[in-house]
Design a protein around this motif. Structure first.
Motif, mmCIF file in Angstrom:
data_model
loop_
_atom_site.group_PDB
_atom_site.id
_atom_site.type_symbol
_atom_site.label_atom_id
_atom_site.label_comp_id
_atom_site.label_asym_id
_atom_site.label_seq_id
_atom_site.Cartn_x
_atom_site.Cartn_y
_atom_site.Cartn_z
ATOM 1 N N VAL A 273 44.180 50.896 50.206
ATOM 2 C CA VAL A 273 42.876 50.939 49.536
ATOM 3 C C VAL A 273 43.023 51.427 48.097
ATOM 4 O O VAL A 273 42.439 50.855 47.167
ATOM 5 N N ASN A 274 43.806 52.482 47.901
ATOM 6 C CA ASN A 274 44.012 53.014 46.541
ATOM 7 C C ASN A 274 44.692 51.978 45.644
ATOM 8 O O ASN A 274 44.335 51.828 44.469
ATOM 9 N N ALA A 275 45.663 51.262 46.206
ATOM 10 C CA ALA A 275 46.341 50.221 45.431
ATOM 11 C C ALA A 275 45.363 49.088 45.096
ATOM 12 O O ALA A 275 45.424 48.503 44.009
ATOM 13 N N ALA A 276 44.454 48.805 46.026
ATOM 14 C CA ALA A 276 43.447 47.766 45.777
ATOM 15 C C ALA A 276 42.508 48.179 44.650
ATOM 16 O O ALA A 276 42.127 47.358 43.805
ATOM 17 N N ASN B 262 43.073 42.302 38.627
ATOM 18 C CA ASN B 262 43.932 41.493 39.486
ATOM 19 C C ASN B 262 43.214 41.321 40.827
ATOM 20 O O ASN B 262 43.538 41.971 41.829
ATOM 21 N N ASN B 263 42.219 40.453 40.817
ATOM 22 C CA ASN B 263 41.347 40.315 41.983
ATOM 23 C C ASN B 263 42.077 39.749 43.201
ATOM 24 O O ASN B 263 41.772 40.118 44.337
ATOM 25 N N ALA B 264 43.028 38.865 42.968
ATOM 26 C CA ALA B 264 43.768 38.268 44.090
ATOM 27 C C ALA B 264 44.564 39.334 44.839
ATOM 28 O O ALA B 264 44.560 39.385 46.081
ATOM 29 N N LEU B 265 45.258 40.204 44.091
ATOM 30 C CA LEU B 265 46.039 41.268 44.720
ATOM 31 C C LEU B 265 45.122 42.259 45.424
ATOM 32 O O LEU B 265 45.408 42.704 46.540
ATOM 33 N N ALA B 266 44.009 42.616 44.778
ATOM 34 C CA ALA B 266 43.062 43.555 45.393
ATOM 35 C C ALA B 266 42.574 43.007 46.730
ATOM 36 O O ALA B 266 42.457 43.749 47.717
ATOM 37 N N LEU C 214 45.366 43.333 49.379
ATOM 38 C CA LEU C 214 45.544 44.733 49.788
ATOM 39 C C LEU C 214 44.430 45.173 50.731
ATOM 40 O O LEU C 214 44.685 45.840 51.744
ATOM 41 N N LEU C 215 43.205 44.804 50.423
ATOM 42 C CA LEU C 215 42.086 45.206 51.267
ATOM 43 C C LEU C 215 42.115 44.474 52.604
ATOM 44 O O LEU C 215 41.737 45.042 53.641
ATOM 45 N N TYR C 216 42.569 43.229 52.581
ATOM 46 C CA TYR C 216 42.685 42.511 53.857
ATOM 47 C C TYR C 216 43.762 43.172 54.723
ATOM 48 O O TYR C 216 43.600 43.289 55.942
#
Length: 427
Positions: free
Chosen positions: A122-125, A133-137, A140-142
């Motif tokens: 979550v923190n990384a997201a 970087n919406n794709a990475l976020a 990470l959340l998924y």
């Protein structure tokens, strides 16, 4: 005799395999102690082919060490999303194995490590989102959702980030899963102020969070408890499903999705609003008007609904939009966004005036036209002024409103008011 020797030989092979597996797990644990998670995973890779013949305690140990190795790689900033996700899956395996076997040597540690891995995801997201970087976020959340499938909020935000990244297929899958699980997100957020720094802190949105907050308030560690109602996100989820389907040139599927949404949530006006917007996007004015009428009949004094109807109408009919915004102000004189949108809508005409005035020459005809346009432009600014002044009165910290107001004062040659506002803003 040959068969007996064969059976003994097979048993010996299994036994040797078990020893080899234990050695590889021990080697992996040693590598982790030496802060070499890559070597640890290499050792575990050699043991994995023998896992089917391992005992349940050995399997639990294997996955626990594997989780630790992936978590250690993530701590070194190596493929954070991939490694934290792999760590979470491994820790879940530990708990599943030990629950089935009735033993719990690693389960408590795995549970704590899983929670930590989820928090790190979550923190990384959050960091990825801040960096656009919406794709990475989203990924990470998924992964955080995969780590704890009871936390549907993470899936909801993963879908939002996927939408922002224009990964529409992925977003549609996530939103569809939320729809299938009947997620609403409705609830209450719990806050209180830390007496040490007077900063308000968020405790969470479940019963345990409320108990924790209330206990700390009772102990006078926190003060000013505040509850914030979180409205249902169901309408937004259905709306986004429909909008993605429109984006994918599937308007009939979008209509079907909204019809299903209405059937499941007949009192959710946000779904009806999305449906009206869809038909407007499809240039079906008749259906749009019909749905708009139904909406307003259902909630004639819902100020948010009326304002949103103004936003929709502003795309094609500014006069109709103005009526909605004024109605919203009539219901709630402090509804700042209605004032702002009225002002913005009127100021949109300025470019048209300026472009035409700049094209005029110096002939008598052009000079007369210039004076007409100048008066119309001044009238436009004059009609805008009351809405801007009211918006600034309601929110005098809004820099954009203040700067726009300065420009309008200047255009109307209201120099005293412009000077006074500049002084207030410290310009």
């Amino acid at each position: 005799m040959k068969n007996k020797h064969f059976i003994v030989a097979s048993a010996l092979m299994i036994s040797l395999g078990s020893f080899a597996q234990k050695d590889q797990i021990k080697a992996a644990e040693k590598a982790l102690k030496n802060e070499n998670p890559t070597e640890a995973l290499a050792s575990l890779g050699q043991a994995e082919s023998l896992l089917s013949g391992a005992t349940e305690p050995e399997k639990a140990q294997f996955y626990f060490v594997k989780g630790n190795a992936h978590k250690a790689l993530a701590a070194k900033k190596m493929d954070v999303a991939k490694n934290l996700s792999a760590a979470a899956q491994a820790y879940q395996q530990v708990m599943t194995i030990e629950k089935a076997s009735g033993k719990s040597k690693y389960s408590e540690d795995a549970k704590n490590a899983l929670a930590e891995a989820k928090n790190q995801l979550v923190n990384a997201a959050v960091d990825a989102g801040k960096a656009d970087n919406n794709a990475l976020a989203s990924d990470l959340l998924y992964a955080a959702y995969q780590a704890d499938k009871t936390d549907l909020e993470k899936l909801y935000y993963a879908a939002n980030y996927a939408t922002n990244a224009q990964q529409f297929d992925k977003a549609l899958d996530y939103y569809s899963e939320l729809k299938k699980l009947n997620y609403s997100g409705e609830g209450t957020n719990y806050y209180a102020k830390n007496i040490l720094n007077e900063q308000e802190e968020y405790f969470g949105n479940n019963a345990a969070a409320k108990t924790d907050r209330d206990t700390k308030v009772r102990l006078k560690l926190y003060s000013s408890p505040r509850d914030e109602k979180v409205p249902s996100k169901r309408g937004e989820i259905y709306k986004n499903i429909a909008l993605i389907l429109v984006q994918q040139k599937k308007p009939e599927d979008a209509k079907k999705a909204l019809a299903e949404a209405k059937a499941a949530n007949p009192d959710d006006t946000s779904i009806m609003l999305t449906e009206a917007n869809l038909y407007l996007e499809l240039n079906d004015q008749a259906t749009y008007k019909k749905l708009a009428g139904e909406l307003l009949a259902k909630s004639p004094n819902d100020v948010d609904l009326i304002y949103n109807m103004g936003v929709i109408a502003s795309k094609t009919n500014p006069t109709e939009a103005e009526g909605y915004y004024k109605k919203a102000i009539e219901i709630d004189p402090k509804y700042i966004n209605a004032y702002l949108n009225l002002a913005i809508m009127k100021l949109d005409a300025d470019k048209k005036f300026v472009d035409e005035m700049n094209k005029l020459g110096n002939s008598e005809k052009d000079n007369k036209r210039y004076e007409v346009l100048k008066k119309q432009r001044n009238d436009m600014f004059s009609s805008t002024l009351p809405y801007l002044e009211k918006a600034y009165e309601l929110d005098d910290k809004n820099v954009d409103v203040a700067n726009t107001l300065l420009n309008v004062y200047g255009a109307l040659e209201m120099m005293d008011k412009k000077k006074a506002l500049k002084a207030k803003l410290g310009k």
